[in-house]
Design a protein around this motif. Structure first.
Motif, PDB file in Angstrom:
ATOM      1  N   PHE A   1       0.827  -1.211   0.000  1.00 45.60           N
ATOM      2  CA  PHE A   1       0.000   0.000   0.000  1.00 45.60           C
ATOM      3  C   PHE A   1       0.862   1.262   0.000  1.00 45.60           C
ATOM      4  CE2 PHE A   1      -3.483  -2.813   1.621  1.00 45.60           C
ATOM      5  CZ  PHE A   1      -4.381  -2.533   0.600  1.00 45.60           C
ATOM      6  N   TYR A   2       1.994   1.216   0.690  1.00 43.09           N
ATOM      7  CA  TYR A   2       2.898   2.369   0.675  1.00 43.09           C
ATOM      8  C   TYR A   2       3.319   2.690  -0.760  1.00 43.09           C
ATOM      9  CZ  TYR A   2       6.712   5.503   2.029  1.00 43.09           C
ATOM     10  OH  TYR A   2       7.521   6.602   2.175  1.00 43.09           O
ATOM     11  N   ALA A   3       3.690   1.639  -1.511  1.00 45.71           N
ATOM     12  CA  ALA A   3       4.127   1.828  -2.896  1.00 45.71           C
ATOM     13  C   ALA A   3       2.987   2.335  -3.776  1.00 45.71           C
ATOM     14  CB  ALA A   3       4.681   0.512  -3.447  1.00 45.71           C
ATOM     15  N   ILE A   4       1.795   1.799  -3.565  1.00 43.83           N
ATOM     16  CA  ILE A   4       0.627   2.213  -4.359  1.00 43.83           C
ATOM     17  C   ILE A   4       0.342   3.698  -4.169  1.00 43.83           C
ATOM     18  CG2 ILE A   4      -1.899   2.021  -4.490  1.00 43.83           C
ATOM     19  CD1 ILE A   4      -1.499  -1.029  -3.964  1.00 43.83           C
TER      20      ILE A   4
ATOM     21  N   VAL B   1      -7.902   6.029  -7.988  1.00 44.13           N
ATOM     22  CA  VAL B   1      -7.550   6.305  -6.594  1.00 44.13           C
ATOM     23  C   VAL B   1      -8.625   5.747  -5.659  1.00 44.13           C
ATOM     24  CG1 VAL B   1      -7.037   8.101  -4.903  1.00 44.13           C
ATOM     25  CG2 VAL B   1      -6.246   8.360  -7.265  1.00 44.13           C
ATOM     26  N   HIS B   2      -9.886   5.910  -6.040  1.00 41.87           N
ATOM     27  CA  HIS B   2     -11.004   5.411  -5.224  1.00 41.87           C
ATOM     28  C   HIS B   2     -10.855   3.914  -4.972  1.00 41.87           C
ATOM     29  CE1 HIS B   2     -15.117   4.032  -4.306  1.00 41.87           C
ATOM     30  NE2 HIS B   2     -15.349   5.252  -3.874  1.00 41.87           N
ATOM     31  N   GLN B   3     -10.454   3.188  -6.010  1.00 41.08           N
ATOM     32  CA  GLN B   3     -10.287   1.741  -5.872  1.00 41.08           C
ATOM     33  C   GLN B   3      -9.165   1.420  -4.885  1.00 41.08           C
ATOM     34  OE1 GLN B   3      -9.052  -0.414  -9.442  1.00 41.08           O
ATOM     35  NE2 GLN B   3     -10.286  -2.168  -8.823  1.00 41.08           N
ATOM     36  N   ALA B   4      -8.058   2.151  -4.996  1.00 47.04           N
ATOM     37  CA  ALA B   4      -6.932   1.919  -4.080  1.00 47.04           C
ATOM     38  C   ALA B   4      -7.316   2.247  -2.637  1.00 47.04           C
ATOM     39  CB  ALA B   4      -5.734   2.770  -4.513  1.00 47.04           C
ATOM     40  N   VAL B   5      -8.062   3.329  -2.451  1.00 41.98           N
ATOM     41  CA  VAL B   5      -8.470   3.729  -1.101  1.00 41.98           C
ATOM     42  C   VAL B   5      -9.444   2.705  -0.519  1.00 41.98           C
ATOM     43  CG1 VAL B   5      -9.515   5.538   0.310  1.00 41.98           C
ATOM     44  CG2 VAL B   5      -8.124   6.169  -1.652  1.00 41.98           C
ATOM     45  N   SER B   6     -10.320   2.170  -1.366  1.00 46.27           N
ATOM     46  CA  SER B   6     -11.248   1.133  -0.891  1.00 46.27           C
ATOM     47  C   SER B   6     -10.480  -0.091  -0.400  1.00 46.27           C
ATOM     48  CB  SER B   6     -12.213   0.731  -2.015  1.00 46.27           C
ATOM     49  OG  SER B   6     -13.048   1.815  -2.367  1.00 46.27           O
ATOM     50  N   HIS B   7      -9.407  -0.440  -1.101  1.00 46.49           N
ATOM     51  CA  HIS B   7      -8.611  -1.607  -0.715  1.00 46.49           C
ATOM     52  C   HIS B   7      -7.868  -1.367   0.602  1.00 46.49           C
ATOM     53  CE1 HIS B   7      -8.503  -3.072  -5.167  1.00 46.49           C
ATOM     54  NE2 HIS B   7      -9.563  -3.509  -4.524  1.00 46.49           N
ATOM     55  N   ILE B   8      -7.313  -0.165   0.778  1.00 46.14           N
ATOM     56  CA  ILE B   8      -6.598   0.072   2.044  1.00 46.14           C
ATOM     57  C   ILE B   8      -7.587   0.180   3.196  1.00 46.14           C
ATOM     58  CG2 ILE B   8      -6.474   2.624   2.016  1.00 46.14           C
ATOM     59  CD1 ILE B   8      -3.560   2.325   3.022  1.00 46.14           C
TER      60      ILE B   8
ATOM     61  N   PHE C   1      -8.152  -3.310   4.285  1.00 48.85           N
ATOM     62  CA  PHE C   1      -6.962  -3.760   5.019  1.00 48.85           C
ATOM     63  C   PHE C   1      -6.968  -3.237   6.452  1.00 48.85           C
ATOM     64  CE2 PHE C   1      -2.447  -2.744   6.158  1.00 48.85           C
ATOM     65  CZ  PHE C   1      -2.012  -4.056   6.365  1.00 48.85           C
ATOM     66  N   LYS C   2      -7.267  -1.963   6.599  1.00 49.09           N
ATOM     67  CA  LYS C   2      -7.282  -1.362   7.933  1.00 49.09           C
ATOM     68  C   LYS C   2      -8.356  -1.995   8.816  1.00 49.09           C
ATOM     69  CE  LYS C   2      -5.436   3.108   6.402  1.00 49.09           C
ATOM     70  NZ  LYS C   2      -5.768   4.476   5.951  1.00 49.09           N
ATOM     71  N   ARG C   3      -9.528  -2.253   8.256  1.00 49.29           N
ATOM     72  CA  ARG C   3     -10.590  -2.881   9.054  1.00 49.29           C
ATOM     73  C   ARG C   3     -10.223  -4.324   9.403  1.00 49.29           C
ATOM     74  NH1 ARG C   3     -13.122   0.984  11.469  1.00 49.29           N
ATOM     75  NH2 ARG C   3     -14.750  -0.487  12.072  1.00 49.29           N
ATOM     76  N   LYS C   4      -9.512  -5.000   8.503  1.00 55.18           N
ATOM     77  CA  LYS C   4      -9.054  -6.370   8.807  1.00 55.18           C
ATOM     78  C   LYS C   4      -8.083  -6.337   9.988  1.00 55.18           C
ATOM     79  CE  LYS C   4      -5.733  -8.334   6.382  1.00 55.18           C
ATOM     80  NZ  LYS C   4      -4.987  -9.008   5.291  1.00 55.18           N
ATOM     81  N   VAL C   5      -7.141  -5.399   9.956  1.00 53.85           N
ATOM     82  CA  VAL C   5      -6.170  -5.267  11.050  1.00 53.85           C
ATOM     83  C   VAL C   5      -6.885  -4.960  12.360  1.00 53.85           C
ATOM     84  CG1 VAL C   5      -4.263  -3.867  11.944  1.00 53.85           C
ATOM     85  CG2 VAL C   5      -4.272  -4.581   9.536  1.00 53.85           C
ATOM     86  N   LEU C   6      -7.880  -4.063  12.308  1.00 53.47           N
ATOM     87  CA  LEU C   6      -8.636  -3.737  13.519  1.00 53.47           C
ATOM     88  C   LEU C   6      -9.307  -4.986  14.084  1.00 53.47           C
ATOM     89  CD1 LEU C   6      -9.758  -1.669  15.532  1.00 53.47           C
ATOM     90  CD2 LEU C   6     -11.637  -1.246  13.926  1.00 53.47           C
ATOM     91  N   GLY C   7      -9.882  -5.799  13.212  1.00 53.15           N
ATOM     92  CA  GLY C   7     -10.527  -7.036  13.659  1.00 53.15           C
ATOM     93  C   GLY C   7      -9.538  -7.995  14.317  1.00 53.15           C
TER      94      GLY C   7
ATOM     95  N   ALA D   1      -9.630   6.986   5.592  1.00 57.65           N
ATOM     96  CA  ALA D   1      -9.715   6.356   4.270  1.00 57.65           C
ATOM     97  C   ALA D   1     -11.147   6.423   3.734  1.00 57.65           C
ATOM     98  CB  ALA D   1      -9.239   4.906   4.346  1.00 57.65           C
ATOM     99  N   ASN D   2     -12.114   6.175   4.594  1.00 59.83           N
ATOM    100  CA  ASN D   2     -13.507   6.222   4.171  1.00 59.83           C
ATOM    101  C   ASN D   2     -13.909   7.639   3.772  1.00 59.83           C
ATOM    102  OD1 ASN D   2     -16.002   4.693   3.811  1.00 59.83           O
ATOM    103  ND2 ASN D   2     -16.802   5.944   5.474  1.00 59.83           N
ATOM    104  N   TYR D   3     -13.404   8.625   4.521  1.00 57.32           N
ATOM    105  CA  TYR D   3     -13.662  10.031   4.194  1.00 57.32           C
ATOM    106  C   TYR D   3     -13.107  10.357   2.810  1.00 57.32           C
ATOM    107  CZ  TYR D   3     -12.920  15.122   4.316  1.00 57.32           C
ATOM    108  OH  TYR D   3     -12.899  16.453   4.015  1.00 57.32           O
ATOM    109  N   PHE D   4     -11.871   9.955   2.541  1.00 58.49           N
ATOM    110  CA  PHE D   4     -11.218  10.210   1.256  1.00 58.49           C
ATOM    111  C   PHE D   4     -11.989   9.531   0.123  1.00 58.49           C
ATOM    112  CE2 PHE D   4      -6.956   9.398  -1.186  1.00 58.49           C
ATOM    113  CZ  PHE D   4      -7.276  10.384  -2.099  1.00 58.49           C
ATOM    114  N   ARG D   5     -12.390   8.300   0.365  1.00 59.59           N
ATOM    115  CA  ARG D   5     -13.146   7.553  -0.649  1.00 59.59           C
ATOM    116  C   ARG D   5     -14.461   8.253  -0.976  1.00 59.59           C
ATOM    117  NH1 ARG D   5     -14.802   1.391   0.745  1.00 59.59           N
ATOM    118  NH2 ARG D   5     -15.699   2.409   2.567  1.00 59.59           N
ATOM    119  N   ASN D   6     -15.163   8.711   0.043  1.00 58.15           N
ATOM    120  CA  ASN D   6     -16.431   9.413  -0.172  1.00 58.15           C
ATOM    121  C   ASN D   6     -16.224  10.737  -0.901  1.00 58.15           C
ATOM    122  OD1 ASN D   6     -17.853   7.381   1.084  1.00 58.15           O
ATOM    123  ND2 ASN D   6     -17.926   8.399   3.073  1.00 58.15           N
TER     124      ASN D   6
END
Length: 272
Positions: free
Chosen positions: A45-48, A75-82, A85-91, A115-120
């Protein structure tokens, strides 16, 4: 679509892609050495987002809006993916699958909210469905006041326990922004009756005063950390990261103020 769409899109992507890139680094630093898969995903994700950030700066404001619309979709697609990832880590953290790791659950939730704010925001720009000004003023402040309150809490918990005075200051900011957030949510629940010019103008003025104080505190903390003058486990980049987000919030407040009352605002984003 107009040049305004291009300018707004590129400003958002330039700011938030750097934020997403840095989130990837901070999450990686908080994983355990054995969490090789998570570390690899964070590096990916850092590279993306580094690539997205570089592309956003390569575009000029006179580029074809259709090109930027396609870029926003990418960009929206990349933000959706991260975000996933973040929600998976939280879980994983909340189910005790990462014992001994150093990412606070609230921090992971915090970065996923951004991330959700940016995506919206990207979706709103591409569809042209931006909120009416009175709604945007309240909703943006509710979002960013919580972000600022979180920052104060993170600073407090990442300072060395012996830095009692700075911890006290950070805790005071945490309480102050919690109160401002409660006030904003009260104004939110009183909509649309609460959306008068005097109330919204006072709302912005009050928040600006507090955000400036917190911004200055973050600036001082960043300088002290960079000079190795205080004891903490705060990465210097994290100190700069939260400072830039406070600057961004102030810029948004000023833009709202101008739109609401015609008062002058800065000619460009402070991060440009």
């Amino acid at each position: 679509m107009t040049n305004g769409f291009v300018v707004r899109s590129l400003e958002e992507v330039r700011f938030w892609s750097r934020i997403m890139k840095e989130h990837s680094l901070f999450l990686k630093l908080g994983f355990r050495s054995e969490d090789t898969q998570l570390i690899q995903e964070a590096n990916g994700f850092y590279a993306i987002f580094e690539n997205i950030e570089n592309k956003s700066h390569a575009y000029t404001f006179d580029v074809d809006p259709a090109v930027i619309k396609r870029f926003n979709e990418e960009v929206h697609q990349a933000v959706s993916h991260i975000w996933v990832f973040k929600r998976k880590v939280l879980g994983l953290i909340l189910t005790c699958k990462l014992p001994g790791a150093n990412n606070f659950p609230l921090l992971v939730d915090h970065v996923s909210r951004e991330a959700n704010y940016f995506r919206n925001r990207l979706a709103e720009l591409n569809t042209g469905r931006l909120e009416p000004l009175p709604d945007a003023i309240i909703d943006e402040n509710v979002f960013f006041l919580r972000i600022m309150a979180d920052h104060a809490k993170f600073i407090s918990h990442l300072l060395d326990p012996s830095e009692r005075k700075l911890i006290e200051q950070a805790n005071n900011f945490s309480q102050e922004f919690d109160q401002l957030l409660f006030q904003a949510r009260d104004l939110e629940s009183m909509r649309p009756q609460s959306q008068t010019l005097p109330l919204l103008d006072q709302f912005l003025d009050q928040n600006r005063v507090s955000v400036k104080s917190l911004r200055d505190f973050k600036k001082t903390a960043r300088e002290l950390i960079e000079a190795c003058r205080i004891k903490s486990i705060i990465h210097p980049l994290l100190a700069d990261h939260v400072f830039r987000e406070a600057e961004h919030f102030l810029f948004i407040i000023d833009m709202f103020e101008h739109s609401l009352t015609g008062k002058p605002v800065p000619k460009m984003h402070p991060m440009d």
